[in-house]
Design a protein around this motif. Structure first.
Motif, PDB file in Angstrom:
ATOM      1  N   GLU A   1     -31.405  37.478  99.541  1.00  0.00           N
ATOM      2  CA  GLU A   1     -30.193  37.372 100.353  1.00  0.00           C
ATOM      3  C   GLU A   1     -30.408  38.124 101.658  1.00  0.00           C
ATOM      4  OE1 GLU A   1     -25.500  38.719 100.346  1.00  0.00           O
ATOM      5  OE2 GLU A   1     -26.667  38.918  98.511  1.00  0.00           O
ATOM      6  N   VAL A   2     -30.066  37.493 102.771  1.00  0.00           N
ATOM      7  CA  VAL A   2     -30.150  38.123 104.083  1.00  0.00           C
ATOM      8  C   VAL A   2     -28.827  38.834 104.359  1.00  0.00           C
ATOM      9  CG1 VAL A   2     -30.350  37.705 106.571  1.00  0.00           C
ATOM     10  CG2 VAL A   2     -31.765  36.404 104.963  1.00  0.00           C
ATOM     11  N   ALA A   3     -28.933  40.057 104.869  1.00  0.00           N
ATOM     12  CA  ALA A   3     -27.745  40.818 105.261  1.00  0.00           C
ATOM     13  C   ALA A   3     -28.030  41.480 106.597  1.00  0.00           C
ATOM     14  CB  ALA A   3     -27.418  41.864 104.205  1.00  0.00           C
ATOM     15  N   TYR A   4     -26.990  41.702 107.370  1.00  0.00           N
ATOM     16  CA  TYR A   4     -27.162  42.323 108.676  1.00  0.00           C
ATOM     17  C   TYR A   4     -25.866  42.985 109.104  1.00  0.00           C
ATOM     18  CZ  TYR A   4     -24.688  38.163 110.105  1.00  0.00           C
ATOM     19  OH  TYR A   4     -23.747  37.183 110.181  1.00  0.00           O
ATOM     20  N   TRP A   5     -25.980  43.883 110.047  1.00  0.00           N
ATOM     21  CA  TRP A   5     -24.854  44.392 110.820  1.00  0.00           C
ATOM     22  C   TRP A   5     -25.373  44.785 112.192  1.00  0.00           C
ATOM     23  CZ3 TRP A   5     -25.969  49.369 112.181  1.00  0.00           C
ATOM     24  CH2 TRP A   5     -26.590  50.210 111.262  1.00  0.00           C
ATOM     25  N   THR A   6     -24.462  44.851 113.142  1.00  0.00           N
ATOM     26  CA  THR A   6     -24.824  45.289 114.486  1.00  0.00           C
ATOM     27  C   THR A   6     -23.833  46.355 114.936  1.00  0.00           C
ATOM     28  OG1 THR A   6     -23.534  43.496 115.465  1.00  0.00           O
ATOM     29  CG2 THR A   6     -25.894  43.124 115.208  1.00  0.00           C
ATOM     30  N   VAL A   7     -24.304  47.226 115.823  1.00  0.00           N
ATOM     31  CA  VAL A   7     -23.417  48.218 116.424  1.00  0.00           C
ATOM     32  C   VAL A   7     -22.515  47.494 117.420  1.00  0.00           C
ATOM     33  CG1 VAL A   7     -25.072  50.088 116.080  1.00  0.00           C
ATOM     34  CG2 VAL A   7     -25.036  48.854 118.259  1.00  0.00           C
ATOM     35  N   ALA A   8     -21.379  48.098 117.738  1.00  0.00           N
ATOM     36  CA  ALA A   8     -20.374  47.445 118.584  1.00  0.00           C
ATOM     37  C   ALA A   8     -20.960  46.959 119.908  1.00  0.00           C
ATOM     38  CB  ALA A   8     -19.202  48.397 118.825  1.00  0.00           C
ATOM     39  N   ARG A   9     -21.768  47.767 120.578  1.00  0.00           N
ATOM     40  CA  ARG A   9     -22.278  47.399 121.907  1.00  0.00           C
ATOM     41  C   ARG A   9     -23.306  46.268 121.854  1.00  0.00           C
ATOM     42  NH1 ARG A   9     -23.876  52.103 120.328  1.00  0.00           N
ATOM     43  NH2 ARG A   9     -26.065  52.644 120.109  1.00  0.00           N
ATOM     44  N   ALA A  10     -23.794  45.915 120.660  1.00  0.00           N
ATOM     45  CA  ALA A  10     -24.786  44.842 120.530  1.00  0.00           C
ATOM     46  C   ALA A  10     -24.160  43.508 120.133  1.00  0.00           C
ATOM     47  CB  ALA A  10     -25.846  45.234 119.503  1.00  0.00           C
ATOM     48  N   ARG A  11     -22.867  43.503 119.857  1.00  0.00           N
ATOM     49  CA  ARG A  11     -22.214  42.265 119.409  1.00  0.00           C
ATOM     50  C   ARG A  11     -21.974  41.315 120.569  1.00  0.00           C
ATOM     51  NH1 ARG A  11     -18.381  45.938 116.137  1.00  0.00           N
ATOM     52  NH2 ARG A  11     -19.867  46.589 114.549  1.00  0.00           N
ATOM     53  N   GLY A  12     -22.035  40.032 120.251  1.00  0.00           N
ATOM     54  CA  GLY A  12     -21.788  39.006 121.255  1.00  0.00           C
ATOM     55  C   GLY A  12     -22.961  38.770 122.193  1.00  0.00           C
TER      56      GLY A  12
ATOM     57  N   HIS B   1     -39.103  30.968  99.218  1.00  0.00           N
ATOM     58  CA  HIS B   1     -38.676  29.570  99.163  1.00  0.00           C
ATOM     59  C   HIS B   1     -37.261  29.387  99.702  1.00  0.00           C
ATOM     60  CE1 HIS B   1     -38.039  25.487  97.864  1.00  0.00           C
ATOM     61  NE2 HIS B   1     -36.946  25.871  97.236  1.00  0.00           N
ATOM     62  N   ARG B   2     -36.369  30.350  99.406  1.00  0.00           N
ATOM     63  CA  ARG B   2     -34.945  30.198  99.757  1.00  0.00           C
ATOM     64  C   ARG B   2     -34.378  31.549 100.175  1.00  0.00           C
ATOM     65  NH1 ARG B   2     -30.251  27.050  98.469  1.00  0.00           N
ATOM     66  NH2 ARG B   2     -28.459  28.353  97.978  1.00  0.00           N
ATOM     67  N   LEU B   3     -33.619  31.526 101.263  1.00  0.00           N
ATOM     68  CA  LEU B   3     -32.885  32.696 101.713  1.00  0.00           C
ATOM     69  C   LEU B   3     -31.406  32.343 101.765  1.00  0.00           C
ATOM     70  CD1 LEU B   3     -35.140  33.921 104.671  1.00  0.00           C
ATOM     71  CD2 LEU B   3     -35.129  34.730 102.298  1.00  0.00           C
ATOM     72  N   GLU B   4     -30.589  33.211 101.222  1.00  0.00           N
ATOM     73  CA  GLU B   4     -29.145  33.003 101.215  1.00  0.00           C
ATOM     74  C   GLU B   4     -28.473  34.031 102.113  1.00  0.00           C
ATOM     75  OE1 GLU B   4     -28.041  33.186  97.081  1.00  0.00           O
ATOM     76  OE2 GLU B   4     -28.855  31.179  96.694  1.00  0.00           O
ATOM     77  N   LEU B   5     -27.293  33.701 102.606  1.00  0.00           N
ATOM     78  CA  LEU B   5     -26.519  34.587 103.457  1.00  0.00           C
ATOM     79  C   LEU B   5     -25.054  34.357 103.117  1.00  0.00           C
ATOM     80  CD1 LEU B   5     -27.069  34.940 107.301  1.00  0.00           C
ATOM     81  CD2 LEU B   5     -24.801  34.956 106.295  1.00  0.00           C
TER      82      LEU B   5
ATOM     83  N   ALA C   1     -28.664  30.773 113.259  1.00  0.00           N
ATOM     84  CA  ALA C   1     -29.948  31.184 112.682  1.00  0.00           C
ATOM     85  C   ALA C   1     -30.505  30.129 111.722  1.00  0.00           C
ATOM     86  CB  ALA C   1     -29.801  32.527 111.970  1.00  0.00           C
ATOM     87  N   GLY C   2     -29.846  28.969 111.637  1.00  0.00           N
ATOM     88  CA  GLY C   2     -30.370  27.863 110.838  1.00  0.00           C
ATOM     89  C   GLY C   2     -29.961  27.864 109.379  1.00  0.00           C
ATOM     90  N   PHE C   3     -28.942  28.635 109.006  1.00  0.00           N
ATOM     91  CA  PHE C   3     -28.468  28.689 107.625  1.00  0.00           C
ATOM     92  C   PHE C   3     -27.338  27.684 107.452  1.00  0.00           C
ATOM     93  CE2 PHE C   3     -30.865  32.480 107.888  1.00  0.00           C
ATOM     94  CZ  PHE C   3     -31.159  32.893 106.603  1.00  0.00           C
TER      95      PHE C   3
END
Length: 193
Positions: free
Chosen positions: A110-121, A143-147, A163-165
């Motif tokens: 499973e792919v997970a992510y977060w960004t800091v406020a100044r990096a969003r958008g 073979h497979r990545l989930e998000l 990102a192609g998901f």
């Protein structure tokens, strides 16, 4: 009783070597976590948006340091693989991206992510997720990545799509957030997509 199929990935697929630094383009790099990242992680989790979409808080720099230790150990254990998303020129922390719930034998994570406020958008999460996915498929052989993300979080839905998901469906009442149970969108990429 023997299995009729071979594992997609064998133990050691990740930990046989050091965790790599991955270029993510446009001045971003995915790099292994370092102890000195703890203050920036703690600062990131003081943002109210992090409290809205994540089920954990970070109450101190010491707690962030403990997380980083766990993230580093995850590589060795091949359970999780976590990267700091940083500005390639300044090394400023912009977020986190990782593979969770790794099942090597099935070739799934499973792919997970977060960004800091100044990096969003700014496409930070998209570039980081794309770079991680490319590495996971092409270099390691997943073979497979989930998000997954809350259906109430359209920004994460846009990240997944860019990102192609592909959106595969909705898991009803699947994750308890501070404001109650959230339905979760399930997106996935399969090797060759």
């Amino acid at each position: 009783m023997p299995f009729l199929i071979r594992p997609v990935l064998r133990p050691g697929a990740l930990a046989r070597g050091p965790q790599p630094v991955l270029p993510a383009g446009d001045g971003l790099v995915l790099r292994p976590w370092r102890a000195e990242d703890a203050p920036a992680v703690h600062a990131a989790f003081q943002d109210p948006a992090m409290h809205q979409w994540h089920v954990r808080s970070c109450d101190s720099v010491g707690e962030a340091a403990d997380w980083i230790t766990q993230w580093q150990k995850g590589w060795e254990d091949e359970r999780n693989a976590q990267w700091a998303v940083a500005d390639a020129a300044t090394d400023e922390l912009l977020g986190r991206v990782g593979l969770r719930q790794i099942l090597l034998g099935d070739g799934v994570a499973e792919v997970a992510y977060w960004t800091v406020a100044r990096a969003r958008g700014r496409g930070t999460a998209v570039r980081a997720t794309t770079a991680l996915s490319r590495w996971a498929f092409e270099e390691i052989g997943f073979h497979r990545l989930e998000l997954m993300h809350s259906v109430a979080n359209p920004a994460s839905c846009r990240v997944a799509a860019k990102a192609g998901f592909s959106l595969e469906g909705t898991r009803r009442s699947a994750l308890l957030h501070p404001d109650g149970w959230h339905d979760m969108h399930l997106h996935a990429r399969v090797r060759g997509d």
